[in-house]
Scaffold this motif. Structure first.
Motif, PDB file in Angstrom:
ATOM      1  N   LYS A 202       0.722  -0.963  -0.097  1.00 59.58           N
ATOM      2  CA  LYS A 202       0.079   0.033   0.037  1.00 59.58           C
ATOM      3  C   LYS A 202       0.898   1.223  -0.001  1.00 59.58           C
ATOM      4  N   ALA A 203       1.959   1.434   0.530  1.00 59.08           N
ATOM      5  CA  ALA A 203       2.838   2.467   0.951  1.00 59.08           C
ATOM      6  C   ALA A 203       3.495   2.718  -0.561  1.00 59.08           C
ATOM      7  N   ALA A 204       3.851   1.392  -1.241  1.00 58.77           N
ATOM      8  CA  ALA A 204       4.404   1.950  -2.586  1.00 58.77           C
ATOM      9  C   ALA A 204       3.552   2.059  -3.565  1.00 58.77           C
ATOM     10  N   LEU A 205       2.079   1.874  -3.444  1.00 61.41           N
ATOM     11  CA  LEU A 205       1.238   2.291  -4.202  1.00 61.41           C
ATOM     12  C   LEU A 205       1.153   3.827  -4.094  1.00 61.41           C
ATOM     13  N   TYR A 206       0.803   4.126  -2.788  1.00 63.68           N
ATOM     14  CA  TYR A 206       0.697   5.456  -2.709  1.00 63.68           C
ATOM     15  C   TYR A 206       1.910   6.477  -3.323  1.00 63.68           C
ATOM     16  N   ALA A 207       2.999   5.940  -2.861  1.00 63.02           N
ATOM     17  CA  ALA A 207       4.172   6.842  -3.262  1.00 63.02           C
ATOM     18  C   ALA A 207       4.189   6.930  -4.823  1.00 63.02           C
ATOM     19  N   GLN A 208       4.208   5.812  -5.692  1.00 60.87           N
ATOM     20  CA  GLN A 208       3.977   5.921  -7.056  1.00 60.87           C
ATOM     21  C   GLN A 208       2.836   6.895  -7.526  1.00 60.87           C
ATOM     22  N   ALA A 209       1.613   6.867  -6.917  1.00 55.64           N
ATOM     23  CA  ALA A 209       0.630   7.713  -7.424  1.00 55.64           C
ATOM     24  C   ALA A 209       1.088   9.127  -7.081  1.00 55.64           C
ATOM     25  N   LEU A 210       1.894   9.389  -5.982  1.00 59.92           N
ATOM     26  CA  LEU A 210       2.125  10.682  -5.679  1.00 59.92           C
ATOM     27  C   LEU A 210       3.433  11.180  -6.542  1.00 59.92           C
ATOM     28  N   GLY A 211       4.025  10.423  -7.181  1.00 63.15           N
ATOM     29  CA  GLY A 211       5.224  10.696  -7.776  1.00 63.15           C
ATOM     30  C   GLY A 211       6.283  10.824  -7.042  1.00 63.15           C
ATOM     31  N   VAL A 212       6.543  10.278  -5.936  1.00 61.72           N
ATOM     32  CA  VAL A 212       7.675  10.695  -4.771  1.00 61.72           C
ATOM     33  C   VAL A 212       8.192   9.256  -4.558  1.00 61.72           C
ATOM     34  N   ILE A 256      -7.790 -15.280  12.810  1.00 58.03           N
ATOM     35  CA  ILE A 256      -6.937 -14.537  13.367  1.00 58.03           C
ATOM     36  C   ILE A 256      -6.398 -13.334  12.873  1.00 58.03           C
ATOM     37  N   ARG A 257      -6.366 -12.244  13.284  1.00 54.41           N
ATOM     38  CA  ARG A 257      -6.293 -11.012  12.507  1.00 54.41           C
ATOM     39  C   ARG A 257      -5.333 -10.165  13.168  1.00 54.41           C
ATOM     40  N   ILE A 258      -4.439  -9.391  12.535  1.00 55.30           N
ATOM     41  CA  ILE A 258      -3.451  -8.710  13.062  1.00 55.30           C
ATOM     42  C   ILE A 258      -3.587  -7.377  12.489  1.00 55.30           C
ATOM     43  N   ASP A 259      -3.743  -6.168  13.207  1.00 54.33           N
ATOM     44  CA  ASP A 259      -3.799  -5.023  12.650  1.00 54.33           C
ATOM     45  C   ASP A 259      -2.467  -4.071  12.839  1.00 54.33           C
ATOM     46  N   ILE A 260      -2.245  -3.546  12.053  1.00 58.04           N
ATOM     47  CA  ILE A 260      -0.940  -2.667  11.859  1.00 58.04           C
ATOM     48  C   ILE A 260      -1.018  -1.374  11.367  1.00 58.04           C
ATOM     49  N   THR A 261      -0.147  -0.229  12.000  1.00 55.88           N
ATOM     50  CA  THR A 261      -0.368   1.205  11.513  1.00 55.88           C
ATOM     51  C   THR A 261       1.332   1.449  11.365  1.00 55.88           C
ATOM     52  N   GLY A 262       1.678   2.105  10.013  1.00 61.98           N
ATOM     53  CA  GLY A 262       2.968   2.463   9.936  1.00 61.98           C
ATOM     54  C   GLY A 262       3.362   3.844   9.258  1.00 61.98           C
ATOM     55  N   VAL A 263       4.145   4.592   9.447  1.00 62.40           N
ATOM     56  CA  VAL A 263       4.571   5.835   9.140  1.00 62.40           C
ATOM     57  C   VAL A 263       5.735   5.878   8.287  1.00 62.40           C
ATOM     58  N   TYR A 264       5.929   6.395   6.936  1.00 66.00           N
ATOM     59  CA  TYR A 264       6.937   6.036   6.158  1.00 66.00           C
ATOM     60  C   TYR A 264       7.205   7.800   5.708  1.00 66.00           C
ATOM     61  N   ASP A 265       8.614   7.819   5.509  1.00 66.37           N
ATOM     62  CA  ASP A 265       9.147   9.015   4.839  1.00 66.37           C
ATOM     63  C   ASP A 265       8.945   8.932   3.559  1.00 66.37           C
TER      64      ASP A 265
END
Length: 268
Positions: A202-212, A256-265
């Motif tokens: 998901k992070a890679a997809l957002y970065a590609q869409a933002l052009g960064v 069994i479900r694990i939820d995570i939250t991450g902050v990327y530069d």
């Protein structure tokens, strides 16, 4: 006519030293330099001290995302909660009848192969019972004793037959049945790996869409995890109503479900 007096007052003012004027000009020039270039400014200190550095910090853009990983697992244990309820005209009699029937239930559990460590009393209650008639004071009918037990069954094939055995021994209330895992570690770790992969994608997809360019991860937090399910009261009662051999019990699968939250530069 007033000009000589004005000249006299001007002459009476003290002279401002040149070095003060020069220092004031230097301070104004330094302030102007800092305002023009806020990123970094260094000035030597009197007496040869270390330079004073003024630096403006610009926060890097970041990407805050959440994801989850989910796996299915077959349960390998069950928990049944049931009770013995008795009523009598006196409190002592109600408790005595309850104790006699509960002793029979405990003996039935031992015959079914349930270990003592897997049997736990989860509630014991004695209460007065009243009859309520309109326009009359409440009338004491007797006393009710309620003893509830929670049993862990490690053999799923024996769940139905164990339930039948305790009912035959005197159990007259079954609160429900829940299925679980003896050791959920492997399932949780698999869910964690899936959650991280989903977050990275998901992070890679957002970065590609933002052009960064996607930078490193600043933080990662986790939530969720395995929790034993609560007894399914309606399901248990419906299954117990079947009267064809041993009570049928379907274990199904657990989620069994694990939820995570991450902050990327984000790199510009």
């Amino acid at each position: 006519m007033n000009r000589p007096a004005a000249v006299a007052r001007a002459a009476a003012l003290p002279a401002v030293p040149n070095r003060i004027l020069l220092l004031g000009g230097a301070v104004m020039a330094a302030v102007a330099l800092v305002a023009a270039a806020p990123a970094a400014f260094a000035q030597s200190q009197p007496g040869g001290g270390a330079p004073l550095t003024i630096q403006a910090v610009t926060e890097r853009p970041a990407l805050n995302l959440s994801a989850y990983g989910e796996v299915k697992a077959a349960p390998d244990m069950a928990t049944i909660t049931f009770g013995v309820v008795t009523e009598a005209s006196t409190a002592a009699e109600a408790m005595a009848q309850n104790a006699a029937r509960m002793n029979q239930v405990m003996a039935a559990l031992r015959r079914a192969g349930v270990a003592e460590r897997d049997v736990q009393t989860s509630g014991l209650n004695l209460s007065a019972q009243y009859d309520y008639i309109q326009n009359e004071p409440p009338r004491l009918r007797g006393y009710q004793a309620n003893n509830r037990v929670t049993v862990v069954i490690n053999d799923l094939d024996a769940v139905g037959s164990t339930a039948d055995a305790v009912v035959a021994a005197g159990v007259n209330q079954i609160d429900g049945i829940g299925f679980g895992l003896k050791d959920p570690t492997a399932a949780e770790n698999q869910a964690r790996q899936l959650a991280v992969r989903n977050l990275q994608a998901k992070a890679a997809l957002y970065a590609q869409a933002l052009g960064v360019e996607l930078g490193g991860i600043r933080s990662l937090t986790e939530g969720g995890g395995y929790a034993p399910p609560q007894p399914l009261m309606q399901y248990a009662r419906a299954e117990m109503a079947a009267d064809a051999g041993s009570t049928p019990v379907a274990a199904g699968q657990l989620t069994i479900r694990i939820d995570i939250t991450g902050v990327y530069d984000l790199n510009r």
